[in-house]
Scaffold this active site. Structure first.
Site, PDB file in Angstrom:
ATOM      1  N   LYS A 199      96.864 -31.374  -1.519  1.00  0.00           N
ATOM      2  CA  LYS A 199      96.665 -32.748  -2.012  1.00  0.00           C
ATOM      3  C   LYS A 199      97.896 -33.631  -1.840  1.00  0.00           C
ATOM      4  CE  LYS A 199      92.686 -32.364  -4.917  1.00  0.00           C
ATOM      5  NZ  LYS A 199      92.347 -30.922  -4.996  1.00  0.00           N
ATOM      6  N   GLU A 222      92.168 -41.408 -10.120  1.00  0.00           N
ATOM      7  CA  GLU A 222      91.246 -40.659 -10.966  1.00  0.00           C
ATOM      8  C   GLU A 222      91.536 -39.188 -10.732  1.00  0.00           C
ATOM      9  OE1 GLU A 222      90.566 -41.381  -7.887  1.00  0.00           O
ATOM     10  OE2 GLU A 222      89.858 -39.420  -7.226  1.00  0.00           O
ATOM     11  N   SER A 249      93.831 -23.497   0.885  1.00  0.00           N
ATOM     12  CA  SER A 249      94.150 -24.865   0.441  1.00  0.00           C
ATOM     13  C   SER A 249      95.116 -24.943  -0.726  1.00  0.00           C
ATOM     14  CB  SER A 249      92.852 -25.602   0.093  1.00  0.00           C
ATOM     15  OG  SER A 249      92.105 -24.876  -0.868  1.00  0.00           O
TER      16      SER A 249
HETATM   17  C1  LIG Z   1      91.124 -30.313  -4.909  1.00  0.00           C
HETATM   18  C2  LIG Z   1      91.141 -29.029  -4.205  1.00  0.00           C
HETATM   19  C3  LIG Z   1      90.142 -28.680  -3.270  1.00  0.00           C
HETATM   20  C4  LIG Z   1      88.923 -29.516  -3.020  1.00  0.00           C
HETATM   21  O1  LIG Z   1      89.170 -30.770  -2.483  1.00  0.00           O
HETATM   22  P1  LIG Z   1      88.863 -31.118  -0.950  1.00  0.00           P
HETATM   23  O2  LIG Z   1      89.012 -32.590  -0.906  1.00  0.00           O
HETATM   24  O3  LIG Z   1      87.472 -30.661  -0.649  1.00  0.00           O
HETATM   25  O4  LIG Z   1      89.855 -30.404  -0.126  1.00  0.00           O
HETATM   26  C5  LIG Z   1      90.269 -27.484  -2.581  1.00  0.00           C
HETATM   27  N1  LIG Z   1      91.299 -26.649  -2.797  1.00  0.00           N
HETATM   28  C6  LIG Z   1      92.282 -26.936  -3.681  1.00  0.00           C
HETATM   29  C7  LIG Z   1      93.389 -25.973  -3.877  1.00  0.00           C
HETATM   30  C8  LIG Z   1      92.234 -28.137  -4.413  1.00  0.00           C
HETATM   31  O5  LIG Z   1      93.204 -28.404  -5.307  1.00  0.00           O
END
Ligand SMILES: *Cc1c(COP(=O)(O)O)cnc(C)c1O
Length: 396
Positions: A92, A114, A379
């Protein structure tokens, strides 16, 4: 920057989806952003600052790791793109770093955001501290109770966290409050946390996250001598980590792109976040996309064990990518994600976010050939999910 038929068109659409369905009072803010975002993103001074911060502040490039133990476990060749190693623990920050520099270029003095689970709120509060901008984060009252440590962190970083008390007191309600604030404070920039919202946000966030895919392309060639992997797998809530890693590969049809949704307790259980399969076309947060809704068009609450995936919509590019068959959709239940997280912890000593564990769970489901090379976008890291892991995975 490259464009292709999966990019947004000049009217802000991906096929039949996208657009900017906003109240008239919000139109000037959106229009200002739409007119300037590409010029700012292409500005050499912006690019230099953005890449300097990604390198020295976020810690990029994130490594591409050949996970040999996981490969042996699943009987496939698996690489992990380690977004979990970024500052603040997930992808993010790639977006919030870019948007704070954009806000500066637009001459804005105040930031609004948000947040659902609080991850985007923390990434926003972080860059506001860095750039000395006032920061107001809207968060559903219910979510504030569920995600107390993120609320504390945002406050310690100097942000004001405002509870949204309408509706179900979750993400959708926080977004409504943030939009109301933006109408009243046009001197602010609104940092959206995923590839959702009115045009140009889905395209803006995709471009800022595409650093993931660009790094991957280079790292993959260095490591394997090949141009691209056979498969790229990513989880999808709103879709930003997936959009970022997929972006440079859309024009390479031989690369199979897999998006994994959270099916919660099962796709037909009524407790799911599989928006693409269970949603219907509708307007959410200013764009036409697939939306979880009841027969009267009221937004229904999605469910997933993972707070980052239980979003009632999905980025407007995805229904188009699904219809054109460029992205293959699969899903993973709570149970499958928990099991995949356990395997990743024990096999690799890597503690994945519950969201990322959904992408890992898909390794058991996607069709692959014997010598295929697979990249999974990890992610984020799982420390925020410790309580959930303790509850479901602790050995008695
Ligand atoms: C917020 C988040 C997501 C989901 O958000 P996307 O916009 O679909 O990437 C996925 N993995 C992690 C670790 C997150 O914090």
């Amino acid at each position: 920057m490259q464009t292709h038929k999966y990019s947004v068109d000049e009217n802000g659409y991906y096929g039949n989806y996208g657009g900017a369905f906003v109240p008239e009072l919000l139109y000037p803010n959106i229009e200002e952003l739409r007119q300037h975002y590409l010029e700012i993103l292409h500005d050499p001074e912006f690019q230099e600052k953005y890449h300097m911060l990604l390198k020295d502040y976020v810690g990029r490039p994130s490594p591409l790791y050949h996970a040999q133990n996981l490969s042996a476990y699943y009987g496939k060749t698996i690489y992990l793109k380690r977004e979990d190693l970024n500052h603040t623990g997930a992808h993010k920050i790639n977006n919030t770093i870019g948007q704070i520099l954009l806000a500066e270029k637009l001459g804005k003095s105040r930031i609004i955001a948000e947040t659902g689970a609080g991850q985007h709120g923390v990434a926003t509060a972080t860059v506001c501290a860095l750039n000395k901008l006032e920061c107001v984060i809207y968060m559903g009252e219910t979510d504030m109770k569920r995600q107390q440590s993120n609320v504390e962190q945002m406050k310690l970083l100097g942000a004001k966290v405002v509870p949204a008390t309408s509706g179900n007191k979750t993400l959708k309600d926080a977004t409504n409050e943030a939009i109301r604030d933006w109408i009243n404070h046009p001197e602010s920039h609104y940092i959206i946390g995923s590839v959702v919202g009115p045009h140009p946000y889905p395209d803006l966030v995709t471009r800022l996250q595409s650093v993931i895919g660009k790094e991957l392309k280079q790292q993959f060639t260095e490591k394997t001598g090949r141009q691209a992997p056979d498969h790229i797998v990513a989880c999808v809530g709103g879709g930003s980590n997936a959009a970022g890693i997929f972006y440079p590969f859309y024009d390479m049809p031989e690369v199979r792109l897999h998006a994994v949704e959270a099916s919660g307790k099962g796709i037909n259980s009524g407790m799911t976040a599989s928006t693409l399969k269970k949603g219907k076309p509708g307007i959410l947060h200013g764009s036409m996309t697939m939306v979880m809704q009841d027969e009267y068009g009221q937004i229904t609450e999605p469910y997933s064990i993972s707070a980052g995936l239980d979003y009632p919509g999905i980025g407007p590019a995805y229904p188009h990518l699904f219809e054109t068959k460029r992205v293959i959709f699969s899903d993973a239940t709570d149970k499958e994600a928990l099991e995949a997280a356990r395997v990743c912890m024990l096999e690799e000593g890597i503690f994945p976010a519950l969201e990322s564990a959904h992408a890992l769970a898909a390794l058991k489901k996607i069709e692959t050939r014997k010598d295929d090379l697979i990249v999974v976008n990890l992610s984020g890291r799982g420390h925020k999910d410790l309580e959930t892991y303790k509850t479901y995975l602790s050995n008695e």
